[in-house]
Design a protein around this motif. Structure first.
Motif, mmCIF file in Angstrom:
data_model
loop_
_atom_site.group_PDB
_atom_site.id
_atom_site.type_symbol
_atom_site.label_atom_id
_atom_site.label_comp_id
_atom_site.label_asym_id
_atom_site.label_seq_id
_atom_site.Cartn_x
_atom_site.Cartn_y
_atom_site.Cartn_z
ATOM 1 N N LEU A 48 0.823 -1.207 0.000
ATOM 2 C CA LEU A 48 0.000 0.000 0.000
ATOM 3 C C LEU A 48 0.858 1.259 0.000
ATOM 4 C CD1 LEU A 48 -2.938 -0.888 2.421
ATOM 5 C CD2 LEU A 48 -2.879 -0.976 -0.074
ATOM 6 N N LEU A 172 -6.794 5.070 2.590
ATOM 7 C CA LEU A 172 -5.827 4.104 2.073
ATOM 8 C C LEU A 172 -4.426 4.430 2.570
ATOM 9 C CD1 LEU A 172 -5.655 1.624 0.230
ATOM 10 C CD2 LEU A 172 -5.046 3.159 -1.644
ATOM 11 N N ALA A 176 -2.089 2.137 5.053
ATOM 12 C CA ALA A 176 -0.726 1.752 4.685
ATOM 13 C C ALA A 176 0.252 2.055 5.812
ATOM 14 C CB ALA A 176 -0.306 2.478 3.407
ATOM 15 N N ALA A 217 -5.175 -5.583 3.918
ATOM 16 C CA ALA A 217 -5.141 -4.341 3.134
ATOM 17 C C ALA A 217 -6.550 -3.838 2.818
ATOM 18 C CB ALA A 217 -4.355 -4.571 1.846
#
Length: 312
Positions: A48, A172, A176, A217
């Motif tokens: 990510l 996102l 990560a 993820a």
């Protein structure tokens, strides 16, 4: 995007987490828990990071490490200890206390109002999980109990602090950072405390890919997105769906039987989750100010200019 859509997307995360029990036991037997947790978090986090190409601000690095430790390193490590020392039903029941802990921590750290309906939903949901997974002859190991409660407390704290410390980062990117941080915390622990990883078979590779890409993820992106959009309280109640999926997969794929008590427990969980989502909205509706009427003007009739959004 509507609140219902946000709830459904966020609910996919605990649904997938319920499937990870099956994947871990059937596809990854013999892989040590810390090594498995590290392989689940670190590669997904690095992947990510390569996609978002953004590191956390230096001033927030300590907070990112703390969040990664709470949500992944500490949570998964204690969860594995609880699973090793307790029957699965006891560990799952302790984990269901997370929803109530989130409500209490959100009250203290975020100033979120503590609604009686939300607290009742969390308590009733935990009772439902107990009916679903707890066996009458379950053994109670003190260290296992402490680890089980500690894992719930770690994720509850991480859930609330994820809302407090998101700093406007995209979900996102935020995912990560935390996965990579948690993976790097787990890496030395796995290397020092566990033997080397055994030779991987195709089933092992498939299981690790599923746990890392889908079970970490994708699901944690949805989870942190839901926390940002819905708040930690409603989102934490959705985690109660995970034991239902795990028991359902055991029934469908492993020929495990379901008792009437378990079915009733699953229904209790579903009702409590639904009630927990509607409770804050009902409280907001009750607290909303009512329109003031001028003397002599009948209720319910529009005034001139109402179609423009003004009140004359």
């Amino acid at each position: 995007m509507t609140r219902t859509t946000d709830l459904l997307l966020t609910a996919l995360a605990p649904a997938v987490w319920g499937s990870t029990y099956y994947v871990t036991t059937e596809w990854l037997p013999g892989v040590d828990p810390l090594t498995l947790a590290m392989l689940r978090a670190l590669p997904a986090g690095l992947l990510l990071l390569a996609l978002v190409r953004q590191l956390p601000p230096r001033r927030h690095l300590g907070r990112v490490v703390l969040l990664g430790t709470l949500n992944f390193a500490l949570f998964w490590s204690l969860l594995f200890v609880a699973a090793q020392r307790l029957p699965g039903g006891v560990a799952a029941t302790l984990g269901s206390s997370q929803a109530l802990l989130v409500l209490l921590l959100a009250r203290g750290w975020l100033g979120t109002p503590l609604h009686a309906a939300s607290v009742a939903s969390a308590v009733v949901g935990a009772v439902g999980v107990g009916l679903l997974v707890l066996a009458p002859s379950a053994a109670l190991d003190p260290l296992g109990l402490a680890a089980g409660f500690g894992s719930a407390a770690a994720m509850a704290a991480g859930t609330v602090l994820s809302r407090k410390w998101q700093w406007g980062a995209a979900p996102l990117t935020f995912t990560a950072w935390q996965l990579a941080a948690g993976g790097f915390v787990l890496l030395p622990l796995a290397m020092l405390m566990e033997p080397a990883l055994p030779a991987l078979k195709p089933a092992h590779v498939g299981g690790l890919l599923y746990l890392g890409l889908v079970g970490a993820a994708v699901t944690y992106f949805l989870w942190f997105r839901g926390i940002a959009r819905l708040g930690p309280g409603p989102v934490s109640l959705l985690a109660l769906l995970s034991p239902i999926v795990a028991v359902g997969i055991g029934w469908a794929l492993l020929d495990q039987s379901l008792t009437p008590v378990q079915i009733f427990g699953a229904l209790v969980v579903l009702v409590s989750v639904a009630a927990g989502q509607s409770a804050p909205l009902q409280q907001q509706a009750a607290a909303a100010p009512r329109p003031r009427l001028e003397p002599g003007r009948p209720a319910g009739r529009p005034t001139l200019g109402a179609h423009r959004g003004t009140v004359l």
